[in-house]
Design a protein around this motif. Structure first.
Motif, PDB file in Angstrom:
ATOM      1  N   LYS A 148       0.824  -1.205   0.000  1.00 46.20           N
ATOM      2  CA  LYS A 148       0.000   0.000   0.000  1.00 46.20           C
ATOM      3  C   LYS A 148       0.860   1.257   0.000  1.00 46.20           C
ATOM      4  N   MET A 149       1.986   1.204   0.718  1.00 53.10           N
ATOM      5  CA  MET A 149       2.855   2.377   0.846  1.00 53.10           C
ATOM      6  C   MET A 149       3.578   2.715  -0.453  1.00 53.10           C
ATOM      7  N   HIS A 172       8.195   5.288   7.787  1.00 57.29           N
ATOM      8  CA  HIS A 172       8.733   3.969   8.145  1.00 57.29           C
ATOM      9  C   HIS A 172       9.034   3.149   6.895  1.00 57.29           C
ATOM     10  N   PHE A 173       8.144   3.222   5.916  1.00 57.21           N
ATOM     11  CA  PHE A 173       8.327   2.460   4.677  1.00 57.21           C
ATOM     12  C   PHE A 173       9.656   2.800   4.015  1.00 57.21           C
ATOM     13  N   ILE A 174       9.972   4.079   3.916  1.00 56.99           N
ATOM     14  CA  ILE A 174      11.205   4.492   3.236  1.00 56.99           C
ATOM     15  C   ILE A 174      12.423   4.403   4.151  1.00 56.99           C
ATOM     16  N   TRP A 199      21.491   5.762   4.630  1.00 57.49           N
ATOM     17  CA  TRP A 199      21.867   5.163   3.346  1.00 57.49           C
ATOM     18  C   TRP A 199      20.657   4.485   2.697  1.00 57.49           C
ATOM     19  N   SER A 200      19.973   3.631   3.454  1.00 60.18           N
ATOM     20  CA  SER A 200      18.860   2.884   2.866  1.00 60.18           C
ATOM     21  C   SER A 200      17.717   3.819   2.489  1.00 60.18           C
ATOM     22  N   GLY A 201      17.450   4.835   3.335  1.00 61.27           N
ATOM     23  CA  GLY A 201      16.370   5.765   3.022  1.00 61.27           C
ATOM     24  C   GLY A 201      16.624   6.527   1.744  1.00 61.27           C
ATOM     25  N   LEU A 202      17.852   7.026   1.573  1.00 70.28           N
ATOM     26  CA  LEU A 202      18.190   7.777   0.365  1.00 70.28           C
ATOM     27  C   LEU A 202      18.064   6.904  -0.873  1.00 70.28           C
ATOM     28  N   TYR A 204       1.693  10.029   7.827  1.00 68.68           N
ATOM     29  CA  TYR A 204       3.119  10.336   7.716  1.00 68.68           C
ATOM     30  C   TYR A 204       3.994   9.240   8.305  1.00 68.68           C
ATOM     31  N   ASP A 205       3.645   8.742   9.510  1.00 71.06           N
ATOM     32  CA  ASP A 205       4.539   7.805  10.183  1.00 71.06           C
ATOM     33  C   ASP A 205       4.704   6.506   9.394  1.00 71.06           C
TER      34      ASP A 205
END
Length: 418
Positions: free
Chosen positions: A27-28, A62-64, A370-373, A57-58
């Motif tokens: 879904k995200m 969290h997903f990213i 790193w993972s988020g970017l 938002y949360d």
């Protein structure tokens, strides 16, 4: 029109969502990509969540930023779709990098470094990019963060930003590019020639690695890059005294690329049609041997690089007086118009960078990890691929060639926004 593109997006994302598994993540992902494509000047997580009633938002954050999911299946799907859309022997694999301006010191990889888009040093993150393109249709395959030595020399800082241990050693941009090229090849993505600017072309190990992989390439070089005539011979120098010489040396000295082309024949060449008229410049091309062989002492000249691979040396005189130089290992019978077309095809990746930033918020990510970017970058590339596939479909419905679908259309217009 908005409902149309969102319905198309849901259908287009089906193969991606299969790789996510978890129901919440399935879904995200569409919500995040819809936020990147949709209206709004700021495409960071909080503004996107505010504009969407469906996703808090949360959960999006969290997903990213922190979710436990592997981006490899999504990347594999992106690469397969890109290959289906624009892959082939006539396609280009374009290597470049793009800067993401940043404030502060905490975001992963941020440091004062040269930003090509700004033409100066700036506090930014730099991502090495790999783009698959055919004609005027680019698809971004990879965006990989470059870590300056100020980061790779500080393990605690990298650990805090979540840099994987296997990627904490310092790697130059050409080394990162080669790693990405190997991954692209292993995935079966089809392309005919690798293109890169002088930031990569000045690296002899980069050029030699491409040749060792059996790849065709055309790259920019600095004007002072040394070359030999293509008919340079290796001879034994005559020893005036002492023991006979044991190693061959060239019978001529190497010279700078701009010097080698001074006596060449220049001609006006057109490589493609622009928005108003055909694009032209003066080009000259001669066969040379690149001075990037093993270093060896040559008489009074000291240590010099021996003649290496034979290649085309190409010069370009632009209408504004600017001069550029290139090397290409394309066959010796390649016409100068084909050489010019290969060299100038690289421009399309710069346009892709611009659209990813201006339309899809590539440089809007506010996380530090790193993972988020890299997840944000992947979502941006997926959004861009969706818009490009929609353009090509629209062009097909209008009975135009897919290659005629121009990448100069804005991403928002492709999504159906005014």
């Amino acid at each position: 029109m908005e409902e149309d593109w969102q319905a198309d997006l849901e259908q287009w994302l089906v193969p991606y969502l299969e790789g996510l598994g978890n129901k919440t993540r399935r879904k995200m992902c569409p919500a995040y990509i819809a936020g990147l494509i949709g209206p709004g000047d700021r495409k960071s997580i909080q503004p996107m969540a505010v504009r969407s009633d469906a996703v808090p938002y949360d959960r999006l954050h969290h997903f990213i930023g922190a979710g436990l999911w592997d981006k490899a299946p999504l990347e594999a799907t992106l690469w397969k779709q890109a290959d289906d859309l624009v892959g082939g022997d006539g396609s280009w694999l374009i290597i470049d990098d793009t800067a993401l301006p940043k404030k502060g010191k905490a975001s992963v990889g941020v440091a004062p470094q040269y930003a090509t888009a700004l033409g100066k040093n700036a506090n930014c993150q730099t991502m090495v990019s790999v783009t698959l393109a055919s004609g005027e249709v680019p698809l971004m395959l990879s965006l990989r963060l470059f870590l300056p030595e100020s980061w790779t020399g500080d393990v605690a800082r990298m650990d805090k930003a979540g840099v994987p241990r296997a990627l904490q050693n310092y790697r130059t941009k050409p080394e990162i590019a080669l790693e990405e090229i190997d991954r692209v090849i292993a995935a079966g993505v089809r392309f005919g020639c690798v293109l890169a600017d002088a930031g990569y072309g000045l690296s002899a190990p980069f050029r030699q690695a491409l040749t060792a992989r059996g790849l065709c390439w055309a790259v920019g070089i600095p004007r002072h890059q040394k070359v030999y005539p293509d008919d340079a011979q290796l001879i034994f120098p005559v020893a005036g005294r002492g023991r006979p010489r044991m190693r061959h040396v060239p019978d001529v000295t190497s010279v700078a690329a701009h010097t080698m082309l001074e006596g060449a024949k220049w001609r006006q060449v057109s490589w493609r049609k622009g928005t108003k008229e055909r694009l032209t410049a003066r080009f000259a091309a001669i066969r040379v041997r690149i001075a990037d062989g093993v270093p060896q002492r040559i008489g009074s000249a000291g240590a010099q690089h021996m003649p290496g691979e034979e290649a085309w040396l190409v010069g370009e005189h632009r209408s504004n007086g600017e001069r550029k130089y290139y090397l290409a290992n394309l066959p010796a019978d390649t016409p100068i118009k084909v050489l010019a077309g290969a060299i100038k095809a690289r421009w399309i990746c710069e346009q892709a960078h611009q659209q990813l930033k201006e339309e899809l918020g590539l440089d809007h990510f506010e996380g530090r990890s790193w993972s988020g970017l890299h997840r944000h970058a992947l979502m941006s590339m997926m959004a861009y691929a969706f818009l490009q596939s929609r353009r090509l479909a629209q062009a097909g419905r209008k009975k135009k060639s897919p290659r005629a679908a121009t990448a100069t259309q804005s991403a928002s217009s492709a999504a159906g926004h005014p």
